[in-house]
Design an enzyme around this catalytic site. Sequence first.
Site, mmCIF file in Angstrom:
data_model
loop_
_atom_site.group_PDB
_atom_site.id
_atom_site.type_symbol
_atom_site.label_atom_id
_atom_site.label_comp_id
_atom_site.label_asym_id
_atom_site.label_seq_id
_atom_site.Cartn_x
_atom_site.Cartn_y
_atom_site.Cartn_z
ATOM 1 N N GLY A 30 -7.098 23.284 1.209
ATOM 2 C CA GLY A 30 -7.139 21.698 1.373
ATOM 3 C C GLY A 30 -5.960 20.776 0.584
ATOM 4 N N GLY A 35 3.601 20.860 4.420
ATOM 5 C CA GLY A 35 3.507 22.520 4.740
ATOM 6 C C GLY A 35 2.415 23.222 5.537
ATOM 7 N N HIS A 36 1.333 22.589 5.130
ATOM 8 C CA HIS A 36 0.228 22.978 5.889
ATOM 9 C C HIS A 36 0.300 22.648 7.377
ATOM 10 C CE1 HIS A 36 -1.729 22.516 1.868
ATOM 11 N NE2 HIS A 36 -2.218 23.874 2.262
ATOM 12 N N GLN A 60 -10.457 33.328 -6.647
ATOM 13 C CA GLN A 60 -9.030 33.558 -7.009
ATOM 14 C C GLN A 60 -8.545 32.653 -8.377
ATOM 15 O OE1 GLN A 60 -7.994 32.162 -3.027
ATOM 16 N NE2 GLN A 60 -6.234 31.157 -3.819
ATOM 17 N N VAL A 176 8.242 24.333 3.359
ATOM 18 C CA VAL A 176 8.584 23.078 3.563
ATOM 19 C C VAL A 176 8.696 22.021 2.431
ATOM 20 C CG1 VAL A 176 7.626 20.815 4.643
ATOM 21 C CG2 VAL A 176 7.141 22.928 5.772
ATOM 22 N N MET A 184 6.816 21.825 -1.261
ATOM 23 C CA MET A 184 5.812 21.179 -1.147
ATOM 24 C C MET A 184 4.286 22.112 -1.744
ATOM 25 S SD MET A 184 5.559 18.633 2.024
ATOM 26 C CE MET A 184 6.862 17.355 2.309
ATOM 27 N N SER A 186 -0.036 21.372 -3.350
ATOM 28 C CA SER A 186 -1.076 20.706 -3.535
ATOM 29 C C SER A 186 -1.085 19.993 -4.806
ATOM 30 C CB SER A 186 -2.169 21.296 -3.257
ATOM 31 O OG SER A 186 -2.426 21.451 -1.837
#
Lengths: 280, 280
Positions: A30, A35-36, A60, A176, A184, A186
């Site tokens: 999320g 990029g996503h 993780q 990206v 990029m 999050s």
Amino acid sequence: MKIIKTISELKIALEEIGRDKSIGFVPTMGYLHDGHLSLINEARSQNDFTVVSIFVNPTQFAPGEDLDAYPRDFDRDSRLAAAAGTDLLFFPDPGEIYPAGASTFVEVAGEITKKLCGQSRPTHFKGVTTVVNILFNLIQPNRAYFGQKDAQQVAVIKKMVRDLHLPVQLTVCPIVREADGLAMSSRNVFLTPEERNQALVLSQSLAAAKALHESGVVQVKILKDQIIGQISTMPLAVIDYVDILDFETLADIETITAPALAAAAVRFGSTRLIDNIILQ
Amino acid sequence: MKIIKTISELKIALEEIGRDKSIGFVPTMGYLHDGHLSLINEARSQNDFTVVSIFVNPTQFAPGEDLDAYPRDFDRDSRLAAAAGTDLLFFPDPGEIYPAGASTFVEVAGEITKKLCGQSRPTHFKGVTTVVNILFNLIQPNRAYFGQKDAQQVAVIKKMVRDLHLPVQLTVCPIVREADGLAMSSRNVFLTPEERNQALVLSQSLAAAKALHESGVVQVKILKDQIIGQISTMPLAVIDYVDILDFETLADIETITAPALAAAAVRFGSTRLIDNIILQ
């Protein structure tokens, strides 16, 4: 776009799609960025049906890592995913993926998970391979899409797919970057303006090493020293690792004779950033 | 019946079957007996297409165990499998399942793999879950068939399927026994006539414990002592373990209040036999 929270609803939705349709799958944690979205676009262009998952996978993260602080904004994510053409957004709770008493894991052993991020995050990839395996089993995609940004994750998942003969085809999409070169992530949202500015050294030092390699330098030590030296000029940068390894196996190399991965992890304040570039 | 040795041929054959047909899968290590044939019959009766694999999986044998000595007779096996109505017999070489450098494994952690056979064979179930996962990924069956003879294997695979959300339905078939009660096993062929005769104590002692339980005895200690005492009357019997555990979780219990598994492993000469019975 259908938003689905539970496995029982997911099964019904996949049943409705039918097994003759191809499914492209983009697993994410999320807080979507371009990029996503590049992964979702690629999945859409190659498949009949695009599934995106948003799941901040607890296994993780080690105790003390940023599981609780990891940025979340489901409303924004669902708008972005829908606008990018996602057909089904899977957004499960942890208890749905890991029912009480779950104790099965999938692990890629060996050097490939011990280098780079595996050194400072020794249990990280075991969590990644377990959750990716579970998501593949639930969604049964024809193709799955990962970003080259997480280069070691890509190498580890490729190895898992090959070793376990998983019936899915992997596509890896390029990193990206922001206009100024920052990869990029999050986690970029956590950077102060000053950290954000100094963090540019990460992509710049990797690009400089690539230019040096393209000019004919093949000795790993020289290229690594170039990257480390350049990053070290930034007072806020605390290097976790800088390494240059065989691209596929992540084995140590002294001289570049086949595609190699130059990768770095650097902390700026409380934020740990990773970036990489392929030398070939 | 089609006999297939390689993964590339397997993929073509499964493509030909088509995804609309249901596939029943019986994984075996070969040297087929009536226990295996009961699984093939069950698979046939519930599916459009029946796949049997014969693969003596090296990763579930520890060094010093009987990997090389494990009985093999492919010609006999293929005749029996064909006669039982198998559609496809998958008989891969180890290098086909585990390509060079393979280092990914699937492990069910916790008590369930540490009890019973897990005590004397601590790496055994990791090999079992890894190979079963690989075979499921390759064959993508709708249903898979296992024998209750390997009770702990069944419990562990059930847990793996649940924890990893594997898209396969498990069916467990009852133990098939010789006329005198000896549980069928590929390893029975190694017993001398005297060992074969004394080995009957295994099924007899478990049946006696079941009778005792049915008469109202619920204390595990009493029931275990009954089994151990009876086995110990046989001079050739060397007990590896005798235990009574919760049927699903294999957790220790003191009193039987829910279905329980009474299981034993006993050596007769160089042959280690296992047997079990459900107390409920």
